[in-house]
Design a protein around this motif. Structure first.
Motif, mmCIF file in Angstrom:
data_model
loop_
_atom_site.group_PDB
_atom_site.id
_atom_site.type_symbol
_atom_site.label_atom_id
_atom_site.label_comp_id
_atom_site.label_asym_id
_atom_site.label_seq_id
_atom_site.Cartn_x
_atom_site.Cartn_y
_atom_site.Cartn_z
ATOM 1 N N PRO A 1 0.499 -1.206 0.048
ATOM 2 C CA PRO A 1 -0.063 -0.017 -0.063
ATOM 3 C C PRO A 1 0.890 1.078 -0.055
ATOM 4 N N LEU A 2 1.999 1.028 0.884
ATOM 5 C CA LEU A 2 2.875 2.421 0.895
ATOM 6 C C LEU A 2 3.272 2.414 -0.646
ATOM 7 N N LYS A 3 3.821 1.848 -1.391
ATOM 8 C CA LYS A 3 4.255 1.939 -2.778
ATOM 9 C C LYS A 3 3.163 2.671 -3.727
ATOM 10 N N LEU A 4 1.833 1.846 -3.493
ATOM 11 C CA LEU A 4 0.842 2.683 -4.251
ATOM 12 C C LEU A 4 0.657 4.011 -4.189
ATOM 13 N N VAL A 5 0.714 4.490 -2.691
ATOM 14 C CA VAL A 5 0.656 5.830 -2.406
ATOM 15 C C VAL A 5 1.763 6.831 -2.915
ATOM 16 N N GLN A 6 2.898 6.215 -2.833
ATOM 17 C CA GLN A 6 4.091 6.886 -3.619
ATOM 18 C C GLN A 6 3.726 7.221 -5.107
ATOM 19 N N LEU A 7 3.046 6.437 -5.750
ATOM 20 C CA LEU A 7 3.025 6.280 -7.242
ATOM 21 C C LEU A 7 1.846 7.400 -7.603
ATOM 22 N N HIS A 8 0.800 7.308 -6.740
ATOM 23 C CA HIS A 8 -0.181 8.439 -6.720
ATOM 24 C C HIS A 8 0.387 9.834 -6.229
ATOM 25 N N GLY A 9 1.206 9.834 -5.493
ATOM 26 C CA GLY A 9 1.761 11.080 -5.124
ATOM 27 C C GLY A 9 2.497 11.735 -6.225
ATOM 28 N N MET A 10 3.257 10.734 -7.112
ATOM 29 C CA MET A 10 3.683 11.351 -8.298
ATOM 30 C C MET A 10 2.710 11.949 -9.530
ATOM 31 N N LEU A 11 1.435 11.206 -9.453
ATOM 32 C CA LEU A 11 0.559 12.068 -10.169
ATOM 33 C C LEU A 11 0.138 13.282 -9.457
ATOM 34 N N ALA A 12 -0.118 13.279 -8.160
ATOM 35 C CA ALA A 12 -0.409 14.902 -7.389
ATOM 36 C C ALA A 12 0.691 15.822 -7.672
ATOM 37 N N ASN A 13 1.945 15.248 -7.548
ATOM 38 C CA ASN A 13 2.919 16.545 -7.449
ATOM 39 C C ASN A 13 3.621 16.731 -8.838
ATOM 40 N N GLY A 14 3.051 16.509 -9.851
ATOM 41 C CA GLY A 14 3.592 16.939 -11.179
ATOM 42 C C GLY A 14 4.537 15.813 -11.817
ATOM 43 N N GLY A 15 4.648 14.798 -11.554
ATOM 44 C CA GLY A 15 5.323 13.568 -12.091
ATOM 45 C C GLY A 15 6.860 13.181 -11.291
ATOM 46 N N LYS A 16 6.732 13.678 -10.126
ATOM 47 C CA LYS A 16 8.139 13.464 -9.311
ATOM 48 C C LYS A 16 7.929 12.200 -8.572
ATOM 49 N N LEU A 17 8.881 11.259 -8.299
ATOM 50 C CA LEU A 17 8.848 10.061 -7.653
ATOM 51 C C LEU A 17 9.494 10.640 -6.431
ATOM 52 N N ILE A 18 8.809 10.609 -5.251
ATOM 53 C CA ILE A 18 9.162 11.333 -3.982
ATOM 54 C C ILE A 18 9.454 10.137 -2.941
ATOM 55 N N SER A 19 10.073 10.326 -1.772
ATOM 56 C CA SER A 19 10.365 9.307 -1.003
ATOM 57 C C SER A 19 9.483 9.402 0.425
#
Length: 601
Positions: A441-459
């Motif tokens: 689940p944490l990884k999925l949240v990270q990927l949706h965070g990428m959609l939210a912040n304009g395409g950046k894969l954050i930690s």
């Protein structure tokens, strides 16, 4: 001449001084006295020389021991606080009471008097809140080294110390206390009876949480005045550092309560909720149920001591569909205005693929594909992306890699090999609607965070670091690796917004706010085999759409019931979390006019 008979002649009343004749002292005697005095003086000089030159170091050491007060470190740990400074874990001083009956003596007694144990038990009954007979039985017949009580608070210890009873010994020690009880148990972990960390941050950050302490030696004068000489550097250093989390106890409490209610209502195995700030990866909520109380960890099964949302893998299902569409858009395989033909059923490599509702939706755009959660539509879209490029994108997203996070126990997902993925048509087809691979689940949240912040894969992370005193650490700066074009992510978020406005995510719709989301109801697999009737229901939301910042995710494992879907099981939990998030973070409405109209109606 007349003679008087019977009378003696009268003598003079003045006695004459007796004269002692002086004689010369023999020289031999003088020499004897001289040598005796010389020998005594020589002995004194020799003794002084022996004390000053030979015994001086030993005597000085013995004097220092008498003058020096030695304080041993208690082995305390640094406290943990949430993002607002509320205590999550802390050390409190506790005491053990030891009894030595052979030395029992009370104030006013003769020095050599040994009091019977009955007298001491009667006096201790009040401060210990235990009957005197019970204390007497605890002492038994042992003469020394009897542990009468443990976990005494400082106030009780002071009362016992004020009694002045010889033969009682109070041993100080630290005890780890968790004021929030089960609220952060899944994140913080706990210490066992030997103060060994067993789970969570207590274990992963053990070295950092150990307080800086050293044995302190302080010399004092005869009147007790501290002497500054020979103090080691840092002897009076006070370690007041605290580990600050990014989690918010207010939101955590809302999430845990809502989650527990839904898990109980649907008789599910477990559930988890995550809220992340997509700009910097800070987690505001990381809740899971069932949980445990770290203050009484021994009352709970050990299976609850792990945070499954960062350690357990699952197939994300439809919540992964927005990620797939973003990959196809980024690669140019599809355009935002394209349409696909949803025929309701496909055969891929000899395997049937159906929509969950068994319906054919015809020629639809991608917003509608997400609204109706069309599996066939997703397969049609992702077929336009080359299989080799598709797999490369999945690897670039880090599906099969451990996320870069400070969360203890985080694991990598599972992805088929490139050869298997590109040679078997069913693999990219099932991946198109979120099955055939697994992640946390944490990884999925990270990927949706990428959609939210304009395409950046954050930690994603849960700590801000150590701060001194009452100071709070600032939020982390925006960061991350740019993988997607911001225009691509904005397009996908608009499609997700239509899911909340018109599709299965209507349950989180909030007047005045633009929210995007996607539900998911996936089959549950165990060792590569799907379990009959077992489902995982989830929902992911991003808000506010015009300035995306927060990702809210809820997942519930194996809810029971005919109508258990992401929209019915996970969405209600997300709604309560989002409502609280809007208030706590003071998020301004996206459509003030709409909100004002509702308030005035």
């Amino acid at each position: 001449m007349t003679r008087v008979s019977g009378r003696r002649p009268i003598r003079s009343r003045r006695s004459r001084a007796r004269v002692v004749p002086l004689t010369q002292v023999p020289p031999k005697r003088l020499w004897i006295i001289f040598w005796i005095l010389a020998a005594g003086l020589l002995g004194l000089v020799g003794r002084m020389a022996w004390l000053q030159l030979v015994q001086a170091p030993d005597l000085e050491q013995r004097a220092r021991q008498l003058q020096t007060q030695r304080t041993q470190p208690l082995g305390q740990r640094r406290p943990i606080v949430d993002r607002t400074g509320r205590l999550v874990a802390m050390d409190e001083k506790r005491f053990r009471l030891w009894a030595h009956p052979r030395y029992f003596n009370m104030p006013g007694d003769a020095p050599n008097l040994v009091r019977p144990a009955e007298d001491v038990a009667a006096v201790l009954a009040d401060p210990l809140a235990r009957p005197a007979p019970a204390l007497l039985r605890a002492m038994g017949t042992q003469a020394s080294g009897i542990k009468l009580a443990e976990e005494l608070d400082p106030e009780t210890a002071d009362r016992i110390r004020a009694l002045g009873i010889s033969g009682l010994d109070l041993e100080a020690y630290p005890q780890r206390v968790y004021p929030q009880a089960s609220l952060f148990a899944n994140v913080v972990g706990f210490l066992n009876a030997e103060r060994q960390p067993q789970a969570g941050l207590e274990q992963s950050r053990d070295g950092d949480l150990a307080r800086h302490e050293q044995t302190r030696y302080l010399r004092r004068g005869a009147d007790g005045t501290p002497l500054p000489a020979n103090l080691a550097p840092g002897a009076f250093y006070g370690d007041d550092l605290r580990l600050q989390l990014t989690l918010d106890s207010r939101l955590q409490q809302v999430a845990l309560k809502a989650l527990a209610e839904q898990v109980a209502k649907w008789k599910a195995q477990k559930g988890a909720a995550i809220v992340m700030d997509a700009t910097n990866g800070e987690l505001l909520v990381l809740a899971s149920t069932p949980t445990y109380d770290p203050n009484r960890y021994w009352d709970f099964p050990t299976g609850r001591f792990r945070e499954w949302s960062v350690q357990d893998l699952y197939e994300p299902g439809s919540t992964f569909k927005p990620i797939n569409l973003a990959l196809a858009l980024q690669d140019g395989a599809i355009q935002a205005t394209d349409r696909v033909n949803d025929v309701g059923k496909l055969m891929v490599g000899g395997w049937p693929i159906n929509n969950h509702d068994k319906k054919a939706h015809g020629l639809v755009d991608f917003a509608t594909v997400l609204q109706v959660s069309s599996n066939v539509g997703m397969v049609q879209a992702m077929r336009r992306l080359d299989d080799d490029a598709y797999w490369n994108w999945m690897e670039r997203l880090g599906i099969n890699q451990r996320p870069d996070t400070d969360l203890p126990g985080a694991v990598a997902g599972q992805l088929k090999s490139k050869k298997q993925f590109t040679s078997q048509p069913i693999e990219p087809a099932t991946t198109a609607f979120g099955q055939g691979f697994s992640l946390t689940p944490l990884k999925l949240v990270q990927l949706h965070g990428m959609l939210a912040n304009g395409g950046k894969l954050i930690s994603p992370h849960i700590t801000r670091g150590f701060r001194s005193g009452d100071a709070l650490a600032p939020a982390a700066a925006p960061s991350g690796q740019q993988l997607l074009n911001p225009e691509v992510t904005r397009t996908v978020l608009q499609w997700m917004e239509s899911v909340v406005d018109q599709g299965s995510g209507k349950g989180v719709k909030t007047p005045g706010y633009r929210i995007g989301g996607k539900t998911g109801t996936a089959q549950k697999a165990l060792n590569g085999v799907y379990l009959p009737g077992a489902k995982i229901c989830s929902f992911v939301a991003t808000l506010p759409i015009e300035n995306p910042r927060y990702v809210v995710f809820v997942v519930v494992d194996e809810p029971q019931g005919e109508h258990a879907y992401g929209s019915t099981v996970a969405v209600p939990v997300a709604k309560q979390i989002i409502d609280a998030l809007l208030v706590v973070e003071r998020i301004a409405p996206s459509k003030p006019a709409e909100l004002n109209k509702l308030l005035n109606s």
